[in-house]
Design a protein around this motif. Structure first.
Motif, mmCIF file in Angstrom:
data_model
loop_
_atom_site.group_PDB
_atom_site.id
_atom_site.type_symbol
_atom_site.label_atom_id
_atom_site.label_comp_id
_atom_site.label_asym_id
_atom_site.label_seq_id
_atom_site.Cartn_x
_atom_site.Cartn_y
_atom_site.Cartn_z
ATOM 1 N N TYR A 1 13.454 3.270 2.592
ATOM 2 C CA TYR A 1 13.314 3.409 4.042
ATOM 3 C C TYR A 1 13.586 2.046 4.687
ATOM 4 C CZ TYR A 1 10.912 7.922 3.333
ATOM 5 O OH TYR A 1 10.595 9.215 2.997
ATOM 6 N N ALA B 1 10.345 5.696 -1.830
ATOM 7 C CA ALA B 1 9.934 6.912 -2.530
ATOM 8 C C ALA B 1 10.614 6.917 -3.892
ATOM 9 C CB ALA B 1 10.323 8.152 -1.737
ATOM 10 N N PHE C 1 5.031 6.872 -4.195
ATOM 11 C CA PHE C 1 5.482 6.413 -2.879
ATOM 12 C C PHE C 1 4.656 5.209 -2.482
ATOM 13 C CE2 PHE C 1 5.227 6.417 1.788
ATOM 14 C CZ PHE C 1 6.584 6.353 2.093
ATOM 15 N N SER D 1 6.964 10.996 4.280
ATOM 16 C CA SER D 1 7.863 10.994 3.118
ATOM 17 C C SER D 1 7.848 12.341 2.394
ATOM 18 C CB SER D 1 7.481 9.875 2.146
ATOM 19 O OG SER D 1 6.236 10.134 1.532
#
Length: 481
Positions: free
Chosen positions: A327, A337, A351, A366
């Protein structure tokens, strides 16, 4: 380089009680364990459907009738996913944040963690316990000969290397069978919408509304116009539509899928940044001591993977195997993730995120993103339609978010069939261990195997267990003479 089409695992017969990372009991956690030197994605898919999970290269399966906190495998049926109001609020909150419209930047969901494997769990100690042994045997996993009796069950490229004594299990991959049986879906681009079938109660409500409008003297055309307007007001956006709104903000949120097994150049360029985020997460969210959160530990658990890369023509563009979904917020890495992309599912491993963004409920976000990704990949490969969330532990509060991903199913620990979670939760309220399957006559149909035919890798030669035992007996007799 020729790709392996077989899996090699080293089973550990020890079965001792150890500390539980959930209830903190010192010696009540029990599980089977094995080291995966190499796994095809098909074989790992089969393993998780029998209650196994991986932590790095270490695979374990809780002994459900003995362990203090039974861990049930859970999966979400991604194509039929129904987003809840609270989950929708989290997506809207992210949309507002990216548009700079978020007024209160300090409010977030409490206890929002997506911990599909708990790094604090004592599976870590088992990992360290067997790491040295597994690394010592790693040089012995090459196959140089195949017994004539099993030549048809295993097809590999023989590698010449020095012969050393070692005994591990070899399982045949069904990769070729899947490759030949599976129909090509490269051109499948059907849009998946979140359609919920009409229920009888809903139809009755509509009929009552229409009758009420008739009684008020409304004409049929007026009634149809009113009902149409009402329907538009009650329109529920699909998951795809909600995510489209997320990515239209002033701030740029970019998701990058990078392969970690083998480590891709894209991952290697960002590995230090990933570790930095992981260290922040573990020390702040989990309270780990900074000196114990090493880059070596991070790499062992969340980067290294026994899964073999597989990229068939009719599979997802990036292929199957182990990945990090990164991300990036305005070119800053804020979360990662760890996922496995398998023939039937996306399997979530872990995560972690930068605690500075805790207010965004990134754990739940997520999970929704991984459901969304599953639905997107399904458009290319129709067999991939489930989202596996690891283990569900009913007695562990921080696992409760998994039960909110609907519709979901739990794996029955006795018959290995999937059971609707709504029915399971009531049973687990009464007893932490439960059969789950209501059919008392059902049995584990795949649980009966002929151990004599299990393939063994011994001194780099593949043979059935019965032949291995025969050779071992002869060797012992010769030593006693």
């Amino acid at each position: 380089m020729a790709k392996q089409s077989y899996s090699i695992v080293e089973y550990f017969a020890e079965h001792e009680g150890y500390k539980c990372g959930y209830c903190k009991s010192p010696d009540t956690n029990f599980s089977h364990g094995m080291w995966a030197h190499s796994l095809t994605v098909q074989d790992y898919q089969s393993l998780i459907e029998r209650g196994w999970r991986r932590s790095g290269c270490y695979c374990y399966k809780p002994t459900m009738t003995q362990t203090c906190c039974p861990q049930y495998t859970i999966k979400c049926e991604a194509l039929d996913f129904r987003i809840s109001k609270s989950q929708k609020k989290i997506l809207k909150r992210m949309t507002k944040f990216l548009r700079n419209e978020l007024i209160n930047d300090n409010v977030g969901a409490s206890g929002d963690q997506q911990d599909n494997i708990d790094i604090n769990n004592k599976e870590v100690s088992n990992y360290e316990k067997y790491l040295e042994k597994a690394e010592k045997n790693a040089s012995d996993i090459n196959v140089t000969s195949i017994d004539d009796e099993v030549s048809g069950r295993l097809s590999v490229d023989l590698v010449n290397s020095k012969s050393q004594t070692n005994s591990t299990s070899v399982s045949r991959s069904n990769q070729e069978q899947i490759n030949s049986d599976k129909k090509s879906n490269m051109h499948v681009r059907n849009e998946i919408t979140n359609v919920v079938p009409c229920k009888k109660a809903k139809i009755l409500r509509l009929e009552r509304k229409q009758n009420k409008l008739l009684a008020q003297g409304k004409s049929q055309s007026e009634i149809e116009s009113i009902m149409k307007e009402k329907k538009q007001q009650n329109y529920t956006k699909t998951l795809e539509e909600l995510f489209e709104e997320v990515y239209t903000g002033l701030k740029k949120l970019e998701l990058r899928l990078v392969r970690t097994a083998p480590m891709s150049p894209e991952y290697l360029k960002t590995s230090k940044k990933s570790y930095d985020v992981y260290k922040k997460y573990q020390t702040t969210i989990h309270g780990d001591q900074a000196e114990k959160v090493t880059e070596q530990q991070y790499t062992r658990f969340l980067v290294k993977s026994p899964l073999q890369q597989w990229t068939p023509n009719n599979g997802p563009p990036q292929g199957y195997g182990s990945f990090h979904e990164q991300y990036w917020l305005d070119n800053e890495l804020i979360a990662v993730a760890v996922i496995d992309i398998l023939p039937s599912c996306i399997s979530s491993v872990y995560f972690f995120y930068d605690p500075a963004y805790s207010q965004l409920s990134l754990g739940t976000f997520s999970s929704l993103q991984e459901v969304y990704l599953t639905r997107q990949l399904n458009k290319v490969t129709s067999d991939l339609k489930y989202y596996y969330m690891g283990f569900y532990i009913h007695t562990c509060p921080k696992m409760r978010y998994k039960a909110k991903m609907r519709p979901s199913k739990l794996l029955c620990p006795e018959t290995y069939v999937w059971c609707d979670i709504e029915l399971c939760l009531t049973k687990l309220d009464n007893a932490k261990y439960n059969r789950l399957n209501d059919d008392l006559d059902a049995i584990d149909e795949d649980g009966v195997i002929d151990i004599q035919e299990v393939l063994i890798l011994h001194e780099r030669s593949v043979m059935p267990y019965k032949k291995y035992k025969g050779q071992e007996k002869i060797t012992r007799e010769e030593k006693t003479r």
